[in-house]
Each structure stands twice: as C-alpha cells, then as structure tokens.
Write a protein that holds these residues in place. Structure first.
Motif, PDB file in Angstrom:
ATOM      1  N   ARG A 108    -114.213 -75.818 -42.777  1.00 17.60           N
ATOM      2  CA  ARG A 108    -113.577 -74.425 -42.376  1.00 17.60           C
ATOM      3  C   ARG A 108    -112.282 -74.439 -42.601  1.00 17.60           C
ATOM      4  N   GLU A 109    -111.303 -75.275 -42.557  1.00 15.99           N
ATOM      5  CA  GLU A 109    -110.173 -75.477 -43.226  1.00 15.99           C
ATOM      6  C   GLU A 109    -109.920 -75.303 -44.341  1.00 15.99           C
TER       7      GLU A 109
ATOM      8  N   PHE B 200    -102.461 -76.319 -43.428  1.00 16.44           N
ATOM      9  CA  PHE B 200    -103.769 -76.274 -43.056  1.00 16.44           C
ATOM     10  C   PHE B 200    -104.125 -77.844 -42.976  1.00 16.44           C
ATOM     11  N   GLU B 201    -105.148 -78.290 -41.847  1.00 12.39           N
ATOM     12  CA  GLU B 201    -105.385 -79.546 -41.701  1.00 12.39           C
ATOM     13  C   GLU B 201    -106.512 -79.864 -43.136  1.00 12.39           C
ATOM     14  N   VAL B 202    -105.729 -80.063 -44.230  1.00 13.48           N
ATOM     15  CA  VAL B 202    -106.360 -80.506 -45.293  1.00 13.48           C
ATOM     16  C   VAL B 202    -106.075 -81.607 -46.059  1.00 13.48           C
TER      17      VAL B 202
ATOM     18  N   SER C 151    -111.110 -81.501 -47.748  1.00 12.87           N
ATOM     19  CA  SER C 151    -110.586 -81.813 -46.123  1.00 12.87           C
ATOM     20  C   SER C 151    -111.740 -82.436 -45.351  1.00 12.87           C
TER      21      SER C 151
END
Lengths: 165, 79
Positions: free
Chosen positions: A113-114, A82-84, A109
């Motif tokens: 959402r992510e 994930f984009e975290v 993040s």
C-alpha cells in the motif's frame, strides 16, 4: 542507490540515453533483503498527440543545474513522507521517439500500500515540479507541452492531505 | 547582467539577454517589466514565467542584486 541508513535508500538520475529499466529495478530490489513489495511505474512516449496527430519526437529540454536537484528533492521527499525503504527516480532528457521510456519510478517497502501511494505521489510531483520543458515534433511542426490543469489538481491532492494531518 | 531563459520563453530572447540593473537591486517584477519593454516581449510578464536566482526559484518580490545568476523559466513539466 545511496542508503543513508540501511532500509532508507534513494536514487535520482538524469538519463541522457535509453533507461535500462530492468537494471534499475534490480538495484532497487537488491537495496535491502527484506522488501515485501516493489512497485514501479514507467511513463512512455505516446505515438499520437492530444490532437490525434502522429508524433515523431518528444524533446525534453533540461536545466544544467536545477533539473537533477529537482529530481533528488522529489525522490527524497517520497522517501521521507511514506513508510518505504527505497525510492528510485530515473528521468530522461533529450529527444525520444514513441514507445521510449521517459520516466521510471520505483518504490520498495515492507507492504504494497505505501509503495503504491509513494509512486503515485512521486509521479504527481514529477509532472508539475521536475525541471523539464517538453516539445512535440511532428508533421504539424513544433509544439510546447505545459502542465495541464489536471496535473496541477493531481499535485494539490497531496497538499490537502498535508493540511488534514 | 546576463540573463538566461529556459523553455518556451527562451525563443523570444534567443536564449539570453543583457541588461544593467541598479546597484541597489531590482525586484523580479521590476526586472520583468524592464525586459518586457527593452525587448518588446510581453510574455515574460506572465506570473507562470518564474525567476530563479542562483539556481533556486524565487518569488516576484525577491530583490535581484548585481552579481546574482538570474534565469527565467517557463512552466516546467516532467513525467
């Protein structure tokens, strides 16, 4: 909290006593100055079993080598997928009483959402792949708790999403 | 060879068991059959009871060699 590069931090821990939730979340929040979102999930010991009986203790047995490695692999997979910017997984072992925290998952993040997605993913993997064995103790004696069909289905959701990519 | 057990299956073996395996090795499924007959524990034959060799899960077809660290684990569950 280990940061391979700034903004990509991971922490995985096997806790033998009560988890200091506030301290772990503060470390997560401070791991980078520019998180826009910090999401956390705590799993706690219920006071009743699925059968409705009073629960006195939940005991989590662990493996001397494989348990911590499983937590590290799951945490790292969440960070990669994930984009975290930071993932923290802290899991208890040993005997616990109702109300105690079994597991703490925290994700930081840029956007919420992510972080929510990553926390959901981490919990689904922990339920079915973290190397622990659970026993309930109560007036009924001792009962082993194994992953449910629901747990396995929850885990498989993420495989289907992989297949679609 | 000393074999260790974790989770529910451990109770059936008192935590550990001692067996000899051939020099050429034995697949996990063969070792399970040997343990089931030697100790009279059919539960070890269940596919959900997984083998770990040298601290990594391996499939039923994996060949175990003398000197490996072998453990059998009941289904795991965290969270």
């Amino acid at each position: 909290m280990t940061c391979e590069i700034p903004g990509r931090c991971v922490h995985a821990e096997l806790a033998t006593s009560a988890i200091d939730v506030a301290a772990r979340l503060e470390e997560l929040r401070l791991s980078a100055p520019d998180h826009g979102a910090v999401v956390s999930f705590q799993g706690t010991v219920r006071s009743l079993t699925k059968q409705g009986e009073p629960l006195e203790q939940l005991v989590l047995d662990h493996h001397p080598r494989m348990t911590l490695v499983s937590l590290q692999r799951i945490a790292e997979a969440g960070l990669r997928r994930f984009e975290v910017s930071a993932v923290s997984v802290v899991h208890r072992c040993g005997a616990m009483t109702p109300g105690e925290v079994i597991v703490l998952v925290g994700v930081a993040s840029d956007h919420r959402r992510e972080a929510f997605l990553a926390a959901d993913y981490l919990m689904d993997r922990l339920k079915t792949e973290a190397v622990f064995w659970k026993r309930e103790l109560g007036p009924f004696g001792e009962r082993w708790i194994e992953p449910t069909e629901r747990d396995t289905m929850d885990r498989e959701r993420w495989n289907e999403e992989d297949a679609g990519n | 060879m000393q074999i260790e057990f974790y989770g529910r299956i451990a109770a059936s073996f008192g935590g550990a068991a001692q067996v000899e395996i051939p020099e050429a090795g034995l697949p996990v499924s063969g070792l399970k059959a040997l343990l089931a007959s030697r100790f009279n524990v059919d539960a070890v034959l269940h596919r959900a009871v997984r083998a770990a060799v040298n601290n990594e899960f391996v499939p039923e077809s994996h060949v175990i060699r003398p000197g490996d660290t072998v453990e059998f684990l009941s289904p795991v569950s965290g969270g």
